[in-house]
Design a protein around this motif. Structure first.
Motif, PDB file in Angstrom:
ATOM      1  N   GLY B 328      88.423  15.043 -17.458  1.00 27.20           N
ATOM      2  CA  GLY B 328      88.234  15.580 -18.793  1.00 27.20           C
ATOM      3  C   GLY B 328      89.265  15.074 -19.774  1.00 27.20           C
ATOM      4  O   GLY B 328      89.489  15.652 -20.828  1.00 27.20           O
ATOM      5  N   ASP B 329      89.898  13.968 -19.432  1.00 32.62           N
ATOM      6  CA  ASP B 329      91.044  13.475 -20.168  1.00 32.62           C
ATOM      7  C   ASP B 329      91.020  11.959 -19.973  1.00 32.62           C
ATOM      8  O   ASP B 329      90.917  11.490 -18.843  1.00 32.62           O
ATOM      9  CB  ASP B 329      92.296  14.089 -19.503  1.00 32.62           C
ATOM     10  CG  ASP B 329      93.523  13.997 -20.372  1.00 32.62           C
ATOM     11  OD1 ASP B 329      93.429  13.412 -21.452  1.00 32.62           O
ATOM     12  OD2 ASP B 329      94.567  14.523 -19.955  1.00 32.62           O
ATOM     13  N   ALA B 330      91.076  11.195 -21.057  1.00 35.98           N
ATOM     14  CA  ALA B 330      90.945   9.742 -20.919  1.00 35.98           C
ATOM     15  C   ALA B 330      92.207   9.134 -20.304  1.00 35.98           C
ATOM     16  O   ALA B 330      93.311   9.529 -20.649  1.00 35.98           O
ATOM     17  CB  ALA B 330      90.690   9.121 -22.285  1.00 35.98           C
ATOM     18  N   PRO B 331      92.062   8.179 -19.385  1.00 34.61           N
ATOM     19  CA  PRO B 331      93.239   7.472 -18.873  1.00 34.61           C
ATOM     20  C   PRO B 331      93.764   6.537 -19.953  1.00 34.61           C
ATOM     21  O   PRO B 331      93.052   6.213 -20.901  1.00 34.61           O
ATOM     22  CB  PRO B 331      92.678   6.669 -17.698  1.00 34.61           C
ATOM     23  CG  PRO B 331      91.256   6.421 -18.054  1.00 34.61           C
ATOM     24  CD  PRO B 331      90.810   7.636 -18.822  1.00 34.61           C
ATOM     25  N   VAL B 332      95.010   6.101 -19.812  1.00 36.13           N
ATOM     26  CA  VAL B 332      95.559   5.109 -20.729  1.00 36.13           C
ATOM     27  C   VAL B 332      95.047   3.743 -20.279  1.00 36.13           C
ATOM     28  O   VAL B 332      95.143   3.404 -19.096  1.00 36.13           O
ATOM     29  CB  VAL B 332      97.101   5.151 -20.716  1.00 36.13           C
ATOM     30  CG1 VAL B 332      97.682   4.063 -21.610  1.00 36.13           C
ATOM     31  CG2 VAL B 332      97.591   6.530 -21.154  1.00 36.13           C
ATOM     32  N   LEU B 333      94.481   2.983 -21.216  1.00 37.21           N
ATOM     33  CA  LEU B 333      93.961   1.664 -20.852  1.00 37.21           C
ATOM     34  C   LEU B 333      95.009   0.591 -21.141  1.00 37.21           C
ATOM     35  O   LEU B 333      95.636   0.597 -22.205  1.00 37.21           O
ATOM     36  CB  LEU B 333      92.680   1.359 -21.637  1.00 37.21           C
ATOM     37  CG  LEU B 333      91.526   2.348 -21.469  1.00 37.21           C
ATOM     38  CD1 LEU B 333      90.286   1.839 -22.197  1.00 37.21           C
ATOM     39  CD2 LEU B 333      91.214   2.585 -19.994  1.00 37.21           C
ATOM     40  N   LEU B 334      95.195  -0.295 -20.162  1.00 39.98           N
ATOM     41  CA  LEU B 334      96.161  -1.379 -20.293  1.00 39.98           C
ATOM     42  C   LEU B 334      95.396  -2.690 -20.173  1.00 39.98           C
ATOM     43  O   LEU B 334      94.844  -2.992 -19.117  1.00 39.98           O
ATOM     44  CB  LEU B 334      97.212  -1.283 -19.171  1.00 39.98           C
ATOM     45  CG  LEU B 334      97.879   0.085 -18.980  1.00 39.98           C
ATOM     46  CD1 LEU B 334      98.722   0.105 -17.707  1.00 39.98           C
ATOM     47  CD2 LEU B 334      98.743   0.432 -20.189  1.00 39.98           C
ATOM     48  N   LEU B 335      95.340  -3.428 -21.257  1.00 42.72           N
ATOM     49  CA  LEU B 335      94.549  -4.668 -21.262  1.00 42.72           C
ATOM     50  C   LEU B 335      95.503  -5.860 -21.341  1.00 42.72           C
ATOM     51  O   LEU B 335      96.105  -6.111 -22.381  1.00 42.72           O
ATOM     52  CB  LEU B 335      93.604  -4.690 -22.474  1.00 42.72           C
ATOM     53  CG  LEU B 335      92.246  -4.001 -22.368  1.00 42.72           C
ATOM     54  CD1 LEU B 335      92.380  -2.565 -21.933  1.00 42.72           C
ATOM     55  CD2 LEU B 335      91.521  -4.086 -23.700  1.00 42.72           C
ATOM     56  N   ASP B 336      95.629  -6.566 -20.239  1.00 47.10           N
ATOM     57  CA  ASP B 336      96.580  -7.665 -20.199  1.00 47.10           C
ATOM     58  C   ASP B 336      95.879  -8.980 -20.473  1.00 47.10           C
ATOM     59  O   ASP B 336      95.155  -9.487 -19.625  1.00 47.10           O
ATOM     60  CB  ASP B 336      97.264  -7.701 -18.829  1.00 47.10           C
ATOM     61  CG  ASP B 336      98.429  -8.674 -18.822  1.00 47.10           C
ATOM     62  OD1 ASP B 336      98.917  -9.008 -19.920  1.00 47.10           O
ATOM     63  OD2 ASP B 336      98.840  -9.100 -17.723  1.00 47.10           O
ATOM     64  N   ASP B 337      96.104  -9.525 -21.664  1.00 49.55           N
ATOM     65  CA  ASP B 337      95.605 -10.847 -21.991  1.00 49.55           C
ATOM     66  C   ASP B 337      94.117 -10.988 -21.709  1.00 49.55           C
ATOM     67  O   ASP B 337      93.664 -12.000 -21.181  1.00 49.55           O
ATOM     68  CB  ASP B 337      96.397 -11.888 -21.172  1.00 49.55           C
ATOM     69  CG  ASP B 337      96.288 -13.272 -21.782  1.00 49.55           C
ATOM     70  OD1 ASP B 337      95.929 -13.367 -22.970  1.00 49.55           O
ATOM     71  OD2 ASP B 337      96.548 -14.250 -21.054  1.00 49.55           O
ATOM     72  N   MET B 338      93.342  -9.948 -22.046  1.00 49.89           N
ATOM     73  CA  MET B 338      91.931  -9.924 -21.662  1.00 49.89           C
ATOM     74  C   MET B 338      91.049 -10.671 -22.652  1.00 49.89           C
ATOM     75  O   MET B 338      90.039 -11.251 -22.286  1.00 49.89           O
ATOM     76  CB  MET B 338      91.431  -8.467 -21.590  1.00 49.89           C
ATOM     77  CG  MET B 338      91.784  -7.759 -20.329  1.00 49.89           C
ATOM     78  SD  MET B 338      91.056  -8.549 -18.901  1.00 49.89           S
ATOM     79  CE  MET B 338      89.334  -8.047 -19.053  1.00 49.89           C
ATOM     80  N   LEU B 339      91.419 -10.624 -23.937  1.00 45.95           N
ATOM     81  CA  LEU B 339      90.449 -11.054 -24.934  1.00 45.95           C
ATOM     82  C   LEU B 339      90.211 -12.558 -24.939  1.00 45.95           C
ATOM     83  O   LEU B 339      89.101 -13.017 -25.170  1.00 45.95           O
ATOM     84  CB  LEU B 339      90.867 -10.562 -26.318  1.00 45.95           C
ATOM     85  CG  LEU B 339      90.909  -9.039 -26.407  1.00 45.95           C
ATOM     86  CD1 LEU B 339      91.014  -8.585 -27.829  1.00 45.95           C
ATOM     87  CD2 LEU B 339      89.695  -8.396 -25.758  1.00 45.95           C
ATOM     88  N   SER B 340      91.267 -13.322 -24.611  1.00 49.68           N
ATOM     89  CA  SER B 340      91.089 -14.764 -24.606  1.00 49.68           C
ATOM     90  C   SER B 340      90.110 -15.204 -23.516  1.00 49.68           C
ATOM     91  O   SER B 340      89.536 -16.274 -23.583  1.00 49.68           O
ATOM     92  CB  SER B 340      92.445 -15.453 -24.401  1.00 49.68           C
ATOM     93  OG  SER B 340      93.032 -14.979 -23.219  1.00 49.68           O
ATOM     94  N   GLU B 341      89.934 -14.328 -22.515  1.00 45.31           N
ATOM     95  CA  GLU B 341      89.078 -14.686 -21.383  1.00 45.31           C
ATOM     96  C   GLU B 341      87.601 -14.412 -21.641  1.00 45.31           C
ATOM     97  O   GLU B 341      86.746 -14.884 -20.904  1.00 45.31           O
ATOM     98  CB  GLU B 341      89.488 -13.852 -20.157  1.00 45.31           C
ATOM     99  CG  GLU B 341      90.839 -14.181 -19.600  1.00 45.31           C
ATOM    100  CD  GLU B 341      90.802 -15.459 -18.790  1.00 45.31           C
ATOM    101  OE1 GLU B 341      89.778 -15.684 -18.100  1.00 45.31           O
ATOM    102  OE2 GLU B 341      91.767 -16.223 -18.854  1.00 45.31           O
ATOM    103  N   LEU B 342      87.319 -13.559 -22.620  1.00 43.34           N
ATOM    104  CA  LEU B 342      85.953 -13.061 -22.756  1.00 43.34           C
ATOM    105  C   LEU B 342      85.193 -13.733 -23.893  1.00 43.34           C
ATOM    106  O   LEU B 342      85.781 -14.120 -24.904  1.00 43.34           O
ATOM    107  CB  LEU B 342      85.987 -11.545 -23.006  1.00 43.34           C
ATOM    108  CG  LEU B 342      86.634 -10.691 -21.913  1.00 43.34           C
ATOM    109  CD1 LEU B 342      86.733  -9.251 -22.372  1.00 43.34           C
ATOM    110  CD2 LEU B 342      85.857 -10.791 -20.608  1.00 43.34           C
ATOM    111  N   ASP B 343      83.869 -13.813 -23.723  1.00 45.17           N
ATOM    112  CA  ASP B 343      83.059 -14.311 -24.827  1.00 45.17           C
ATOM    113  C   ASP B 343      82.875 -13.182 -25.847  1.00 45.17           C
ATOM    114  O   ASP B 343      83.256 -12.036 -25.608  1.00 45.17           O
ATOM    115  CB  ASP B 343      81.722 -14.855 -24.334  1.00 45.17           C
ATOM    116  CG  ASP B 343      80.891 -13.787 -23.647  1.00 45.17           C
ATOM    117  OD1 ASP B 343      81.076 -12.585 -23.957  1.00 45.17           O
ATOM    118  OD2 ASP B 343      80.071 -14.139 -22.786  1.00 45.17           O
ATOM    119  N   ALA B 344      82.260 -13.528 -26.979  1.00 41.49           N
ATOM    120  CA  ALA B 344      82.192 -12.596 -28.113  1.00 41.49           C
ATOM    121  C   ALA B 344      81.539 -11.265 -27.726  1.00 41.49           C
ATOM    122  O   ALA B 344      82.014 -10.195 -28.090  1.00 41.49           O
ATOM    123  CB  ALA B 344      81.431 -13.256 -29.262  1.00 41.49           C
TER     124      ALA B 344
END
Lengths: 204, 390
Positions: B328-344
């Motif tokens: 019932g409580d959102a976890p903290v999200l940690l995104l390490d250098d993710m965006l350069s890897e993904l398409d639009a």
């Protein structure tokens, strides 16, 4: 460290340092300190120490009956006429006997296994005084065996095996209660301990 | 849930850091090796007491950290967190050990405090819940089974204190049991009274395994409900993703901890001879796996790189959704250098997930050009350089 002490220090001193450094809890530094202390100490003091070590080796044996450490054939508990001869408390180490004796709450006999089952450390059933215990329960007028192994995985494994072996011998088998320490505080107890304290609660 | 403040001392390349954190999105940007990932690593470490990067804790202590007044060098990670249930302070100190001559050894000790009280490392797990996204998540799909078990274990350990304890106990029991089996296989002991000697280990192992299995099956069931639509959206396809739990033994109809333990006990007895011949424990949660299928295609084996990336991202978003649903409580999200890897398209879905209300996210990037200007105006930006944050 060994090579350094051999090079710079005369052989008898280096030899003692190396021997002391093999003891648990003593590293090369403490070993050197002890050695140089003994070097300057009165000759009498070093002789008493050496004799104490030799005498300990020569005189201390395991009790023929309960395998506690003793001098002579039987230990003080086994020779005592006031102990309850119908109860055996099984422990892992001689030090556990001392701990239980200090409580004054137990007046029966002991049996020291000299270890616990721990396959990871290469300790198996045959390395413990288990067959000797079974033989005692068969031949002595025992009606209760108390399994006072440590409440950890290895202790539990040992108790489990003993329970199997003893079950068919018609004796009462008990274990000391697990729970909260005297003078303790409920809110500080870890969940495992508090849990077993509740499982083992008793009627008042 | 959110981290309101993180402070580090001699952790990785940070000599000292005291960082108040926004409850929404924080972007850490700067050149490589500046210390962006170390901030995420510190939070992951507080949540799981493990680093996602190294095996040895001592490597967390900053190299140049010096002993002070006879106290060996140590790293300190401290965070203030805000949960539904209130405010909490979490702290771990990793101290390098010295030998008798004061020389640093290869070992380190770990000291944990929760609200200033000393605690065991296991008690820390799950106080703070995080989900870490990294480009390396692809191993969840194309890597060995151990990676997929770790995925389930990290998720469940953060949600259920009993799971993390049971897992630790189970691993210890399996090690002991393996030693016993190995001693027989190598003829160091004669295999007499095998059933009696294995009795305790079988009982402890199956009891723990029953719980682990039941919880994993329940989690996979809940994940399936969550990842189906997530995968469709991310991959742009119409077929949902399905996750299957592949146990090392036939479970038949067993689903609750008791009957699963009973099933494993039966199968262990049937496999005595095999286990004695191999000298190891062949059945149990430590041998299980997950498979990912779309339609009838196993994506671990036959998926394209793009599909596999979609699955990895879906699993991570599913993990976050599961935590949100259960706790019932959102976890903290940690995104390490993710965006350069993904398409639009995948990038848009990820940014949508982190933009949910009440969602705290920390992300790292080397280049601000990966982000749209309107996204950048909504978030907190912090420049990271050589172990300092500006």
């Amino acid at each position: 460290m060994t090579s350094r002490s051999e090079n710079l220090v005369v052989e008898p001193v280096a030899r003692l340092i190396d021997e002391l450094a093999r003891l648990p809890g003593i590293g090369p530094k403490t070993a050197s300190r002890l050695t140089f202390f003994l070097l300057r100490a009165e000759a009498e003091q070093t002789r008493t120490l050496a004799e104490a070590i030799l005498a300990m080796r020569a005189q201390v044996t395991l009790c023929r009956r309960c395998y506690n450490i003793t001098v002579g054939e039987l230990c003080a508990v086994c020779t005592s006429t006031t102990r309850d001869q119908s109860k055996i408390c099984v422990v892992e180490e001689p030090l556990d006997v001392l701990a239980i004796e200090r409580t004054g709450a137990y007046r029966g006999l002991y049996h020291v296994l000299h270890g616990h089952i721990a396959p990871l450390e290469g300790i198996y059933r045959e390395d413990l005084k288990i067959d000797q215990l079974i033989a005692r329960v068969r031949s002595e007028p025992i009606d209760e065996v108390i399994l006072a192994m440590n409440p950890n995985t290895e202790g539990e494994a040992t108790a489990f095996l003993l329970l199997k072996d003893l079950a068919s011998l018609g004796v009462r088998i008990t274990r000391p209660a697990r729970g909260l320490p005297t003078g303790g505080d409920l809110e500080w107890a870890d969940p495992d301990t508090l849990g077993s304290a509740f499982e083992g609660r008793r009627e008042l | 849930m959110e981290v309101t403040r993180l402070s580090l001392r001699d952790f990785r390349n940070y000599q000292h850091l005291d960082l108040p954190l926004s409850p929404e999105i924080t972007l850490l940007y700067g050149p490589n090796a500046a210390g962006k990932t170390s901030v995420l690593e510190a939070l992951f470490y507080l949540a799981t007491t493990r680093s996602p990067r190294v095996g040895a804790d001592r490597e967390l202590v900053r190299w140049e950290a010096e002993a002070e007044a006879g106290v060996p060098p140590f790293a300190r990670v401290f965070a203030e967190i805000q949960r539904l249930t209130g405010h909490m302070r979490l702290e771990v100190i990793v101290q390098r050990r010295t030998d008798e001559d004061g020389q640093l050894t290869n070992t380190a000790s770990k000291l944990v405090r929760i609200d200033r009280r000393p605690a065991r490392a296991l008690d820390l797990v799950g106080q703070l819940r995080v989900v870490l996204f990294t480009p390396a998540d692809l191993v969840l799909v194309d890597g060995p089974p151990a990676e997929r078990r770790r995925y389930l274990d990290i998720t469940l350990s953060q949600l259920d204190p009993h799971y993390v304890r049971t897992l630790a106990h189970y691993q210890k029991i399996v090690q002991q049991r393996n030693s016993l089996l190995r001693a027989w296989r190598e003829r160091r002991r004669s295999p007499r009274a095998v059933d009696d000697e294995l009795g305790y280990w079988d009982q402890e192992m199956t009891a723990a395994a029953g719980y682990l299995l039941a919880e994993r099956l329940r989690a996979v069931g809940e994940l399936n409900a969550l990842v189906g639509p997530l995968f469709q959206a991310i991959s742009g396809g119409t077929t949902p993703l399905s996750i299957d739990y592949l146990p090392s033994l036939a479970l038949h109809e067993a689903r609750d901890a008791g009957s699963l333990a009973h099933r494993l006990m039966q199968e262990l007895r049937n496999h005595r001879r095999d286990e004695l011949a191999r000298g190891q424990t062949l059945l149990g949660p430590h041998r299980d796996d997950l498979s990912f299928t779309v339609g009838a295609v196993n994506l671990g084996r036959y998926g394209s790189r793009g599909q596999q990336r979609s699955v990895a991202l879906t699993l991570k978003l599913g993990e976050a959704a599961l935590m949100r649903q259960r706790a019932g409580d959102a976890p903290v999200l940690l995104l390490d250098d993710m965006l350069s890897e993904l398409d639009a398209q995948r990038r848009a879905h990820l940014l949508e997930a982190v933009s949910l209300p009440g969602q705290q996210t920390l992300l790292t990037a080397t280049d601000l050009a990966d982000f749209r200007p309107e996204f950048l105006t909504k978030i907190t930006r912090l420049r990271v350089e050589e172990g300092r944050i500006y």
